[in-house]
Design an enzyme around this catalytic site. Structure first.
Site, PDB file in Angstrom:
ATOM      1  N   CYS A   6      -4.863  10.923   7.545  1.00  0.00           N
ATOM      2  CA  CYS A   6      -3.824  12.036   7.417  1.00  0.00           C
ATOM      3  C   CYS A   6      -2.711  11.948   8.445  1.00  0.00           C
ATOM      4  O   CYS A   6      -2.734  10.743   9.257  1.00  0.00           O
ATOM      5  CB  CYS A   6      -4.370  13.343   7.374  1.00  0.00           C
ATOM      6  SG  CYS A   6      -5.426  13.774   8.932  1.00  0.00           S
ATOM      7  N   GLY A  45      -1.168   9.718   3.812  1.00  0.00           N
ATOM      8  CA  GLY A  45      -2.027  10.658   2.903  1.00  0.00           C
ATOM      9  C   GLY A  45      -1.513  11.061   1.789  1.00  0.00           C
ATOM     10  O   GLY A  45      -0.174  11.605   1.791  1.00  0.00           O
ATOM     11  N   ASN A  80      -5.902  14.551  12.379  1.00  0.00           N
ATOM     12  CA  ASN A  80      -5.976  13.230  12.065  1.00  0.00           C
ATOM     13  C   ASN A  80      -7.001  12.755  12.538  1.00  0.00           C
ATOM     14  O   ASN A  80      -6.827  12.463  13.817  1.00  0.00           O
ATOM     15  CB  ASN A  80      -4.495  12.773  12.331  1.00  0.00           C
ATOM     16  CG  ASN A  80      -4.391  11.287  11.789  1.00  0.00           C
ATOM     17  OD1 ASN A  80      -3.682  10.467  12.523  1.00  0.00           O
ATOM     18  ND2 ASN A  80      -5.390  10.937  11.072  1.00  0.00           N
ATOM     19  N   GLY A  81      -8.113  12.048  11.888  1.00  0.00           N
ATOM     20  CA  GLY A  81      -9.199  11.377  12.496  1.00  0.00           C
ATOM     21  C   GLY A  81     -10.370  11.737  12.183  1.00  0.00           C
ATOM     22  O   GLY A  81     -10.596  12.591  11.106  1.00  0.00           O
ATOM     23  N   TYR A  87      -1.240  -2.051   9.520  1.00  0.00           N
ATOM     24  CA  TYR A  87      -1.022  -1.417   8.054  1.00  0.00           C
ATOM     25  C   TYR A  87      -0.588  -0.036   7.987  1.00  0.00           C
ATOM     26  O   TYR A  87       0.081   0.231   7.147  1.00  0.00           O
ATOM     27  CB  TYR A  87      -2.417  -1.706   7.316  1.00  0.00           C
ATOM     28  CG  TYR A  87      -2.436  -0.857   5.936  1.00  0.00           C
ATOM     29  CD1 TYR A  87      -1.815  -1.748   4.872  1.00  0.00           C
ATOM     30  CD2 TYR A  87      -3.117   0.322   5.682  1.00  0.00           C
ATOM     31  CE1 TYR A  87      -1.948  -1.068   3.598  1.00  0.00           C
ATOM     32  CE2 TYR A  87      -2.943   0.860   4.485  1.00  0.00           C
ATOM     33  CZ  TYR A  87      -2.391   0.092   3.339  1.00  0.00           C
ATOM     34  OH  TYR A  87      -2.283   0.732   2.130  1.00  0.00           O
ATOM     35  N   SER A  90       3.259  -3.699   3.647  1.00  0.00           N
ATOM     36  CA  SER A  90       3.025  -4.177   4.869  1.00  0.00           C
ATOM     37  C   SER A  90       2.789  -5.647   5.186  1.00  0.00           C
ATOM     38  O   SER A  90       2.828  -6.007   6.032  1.00  0.00           O
ATOM     39  CB  SER A  90       1.564  -3.623   5.260  1.00  0.00           C
ATOM     40  OG  SER A  90       0.642  -3.699   4.451  1.00  0.00           O
ATOM     41  N   ASP A 100      -2.104  -7.824   4.447  1.00  0.00           N
ATOM     42  CA  ASP A 100      -2.440  -7.119   5.527  1.00  0.00           C
ATOM     43  C   ASP A 100      -4.238  -7.425   5.829  1.00  0.00           C
ATOM     44  O   ASP A 100      -4.686  -7.219   6.942  1.00  0.00           O
ATOM     45  CB  ASP A 100      -2.144  -5.750   5.699  1.00  0.00           C
ATOM     46  CG  ASP A 100      -2.596  -4.908   4.399  1.00  0.00           C
ATOM     47  OD1 ASP A 100      -3.779  -4.431   4.499  1.00  0.00           O
ATOM     48  OD2 ASP A 100      -1.693  -4.607   3.537  1.00  0.00           O
TER      49      ASP A 100
END
Length: 477
Positions: free
Chosen positions: A14, A42, A120-121, A265, A306, A369
């Site tokens: 996210c 996201g 985020n994570g 990426y 990417s 990528d």
């Protein structure tokens, strides 16, 4: 085939955004544009919560749902969301199901007022912490690890003098990857895990302070970049504009472990992460590939988006002409959102089309990528051959994936990874290429300008001990 196995690309959990206008101006529309700039991080769900620091304490306006930013929020919705402090979120699930209930922000009402949190994570001790909370009476509304963080912050707040102290105490209990933005009735707080897995930066626009996953979001709203939130740092923005910093979570710098895929990426190429240009990193990856995996060819092309910068770097280093082979339909969602395998496979052609005039009769070097499961790579190679390419040499701007990720990237268990237990020649044959080359692991430190990075998905050596049970929710270990 299981839909989860069929997903071919990399996805990241996210993006987060927060804003505090000290002058009292409404922030909802700006948070909207900030989230729009982070949409690449996201695309499953998004949300926003805003409050008025001068209004009734605890009154929060929130809106969240499944879908893209411009689908969830309307002009009427934003017009009703009055407040000078707010947080926003865009989500792709790597832990917890893809449902509206798991969309963020999470808004909690408790004894000390309200708390809105975006994350985020991935946490690696989320299940353990969740079980402890459940056995002391906590009732969970979601299946995401972010709610565990929110509960711990709320509980710690009952024992502390300030919300920022509660955040620090809660962060000492959680393990894994997290960049957090929290909104209390009168403060905006940002926190980054001690390893620095996920990015978080600070910006300012006139009388407003901003916290965001990437610098591109700051530029989108016309804000000035101040600095990155450091690994292990908790920052607090108050009504006086004070940026208080707490570094009690920090580790020695050599133990930091940024996710290398932010540079390869995830991040937008116009972002800078910890002072390093994402675009420059990708160009450098292409140069490394040209040095280490040369090939005789007529044209170097990148798989959008990417792969483009890496392809340019390869062309610059090799002297081979750089060109465009693919036209991307920008109005098509990523292939992973399709419900069936048959739809997902045909989605490659819906998303990308080959310029036959550019590749017909030519020897092509195609830069991408990554290769996760290979279900996209073989189709893209075939598309080039069908368009008349004489040869297709594939070069990948990352090393081979050999291990899963537990820190917010949906790299699945080893049996689903194309490179696991296969030689380079076997992989090359499976994707139908004339030759194949990966970026060497030793080159990764160059992409981050020497900043320590996590290489766990390539080497199996993680900065933190992996969990004994799979906490990601999307894949069986």
């Amino acid at each position: 085939m299981d839909n989860r196995i069929a997903q071919s690309g990399l996805h990241e959990e996210c993006g987060v955004f927060g804003m505090y206008d000290l002058g009292g101006g409404d922030v909802a529309s700006t948070v909207y544009y900030g989230l729009f700039a982070l949409q690449h991080r996201g695309q499953e769900s998004c949300g926003m919560a805003v409050s008025d620091t001068d209004g009734p304490k605890g009154k929060v306006h929130s809106c969240k749902d499944m879908g893209l930013v411009n689908e969830v929020f309307t002009e009427e919705t934003l017009e009703c969301m009055k407040g000078n402090i707010g947080v926003g979120h865009v989500r792709y699930s790597t832990a917890g199901a893809s449902t509206r209930e798991n969309a963020q922000p999470l808004v909690l009402n408790y004894v000390k007022g309200t708390l809105a949190l975006v994350h985020n994570g991935n946490l690696i001790n989320a299940n353990e912490l969740r079980h402890d909370l459940e056995y002391t009476g906590a009732i969970f509304q979601t299946t995401i690890d972010s709610e565990v963080i929110a509960y711990h912050v709320a509980r710690e707040r009952l024992q502390t003098k300030s919300v920022e102290e509660a955040v620090v105490r809660a962060c000492k209990k959680i393990k894994g990857a997290y960049s957090l933005v929290l909104m209390s009735p009168r403060k905006l707080i940002g926190a980054r895990d001690p390893f620095g897995f996920r990015p978080l930066c600070i910006g300012r626009r006139e009388n407003a302070y901003i916290l965001a996953s990437e610098t591109c979001a700051l530029e989108t709203i016309g804000a000035e970049f101040i600095r990155d939130v450091l690994p292990g740092e908790v920052v607090t923005i108050t009504k006086d504009g004070v940026l208080k910093s707490d570094m009690t979570l920090c580790l020695p710098q050599e133990k930091e472990a940024r996710c290398i895929f932010e540079y390869i990426y995830f991040a937008r190429p116009d972002s800078h992460i910890d002072g390093v240009s994402v675009y420059a990193s990708r160009v450098l990856a292409g140069r490394y590939l040209a040095m280490d995996s040369p090939a005789d060819a007529d044209l170097v092309v990148g798989v959008p988006e990417s792969g483009n910068a890496a392809a340019l770097g390869y062309a610059m280093e090799s002297g081979i002409c750089y060109g465009t082979a693919f036209v991307k339909n920008g109005y098509v969602g990523r292939t992973f959102i399709k419900p069936k395998q048959s739809s997902r496979e045909s989605g490659v052609r819906i998303k990308l089309n080959v310029l036959k005039e550019a590749v017909n009769g030519k020897r092509i070097i195609m830069i991408d990528d990554s290769i996760v499961r290979g279900t996209t790579s073989d189709r893209i190679v075939k598309m080039l051959r069908d368009a008349g390419a004489a040869e297709v040499h594939v070069r990948i701007s990352s090393p081979p994936f050999l291990w899963p990720c537990y820190f917010g990237t949906d790299i699945p268990e080893r049996g689903q990874l194309l490179a696991y237990n296969r030689s380079l020649e076997e992989i090359c044959k499976m994707i139908g290429a004339d030759s194949l080359g990966y970026l060497d692991v030793s080159r990764l430190s160059g992409l981050s300008a020497g900043l320590p990075v996590c290489k766990g998905c390539f080497t199996g050596t993680y900065p933190l001990e992996p969990p004994k049970e799979d906490i990601r929710g999307e894949f069986d270990r």
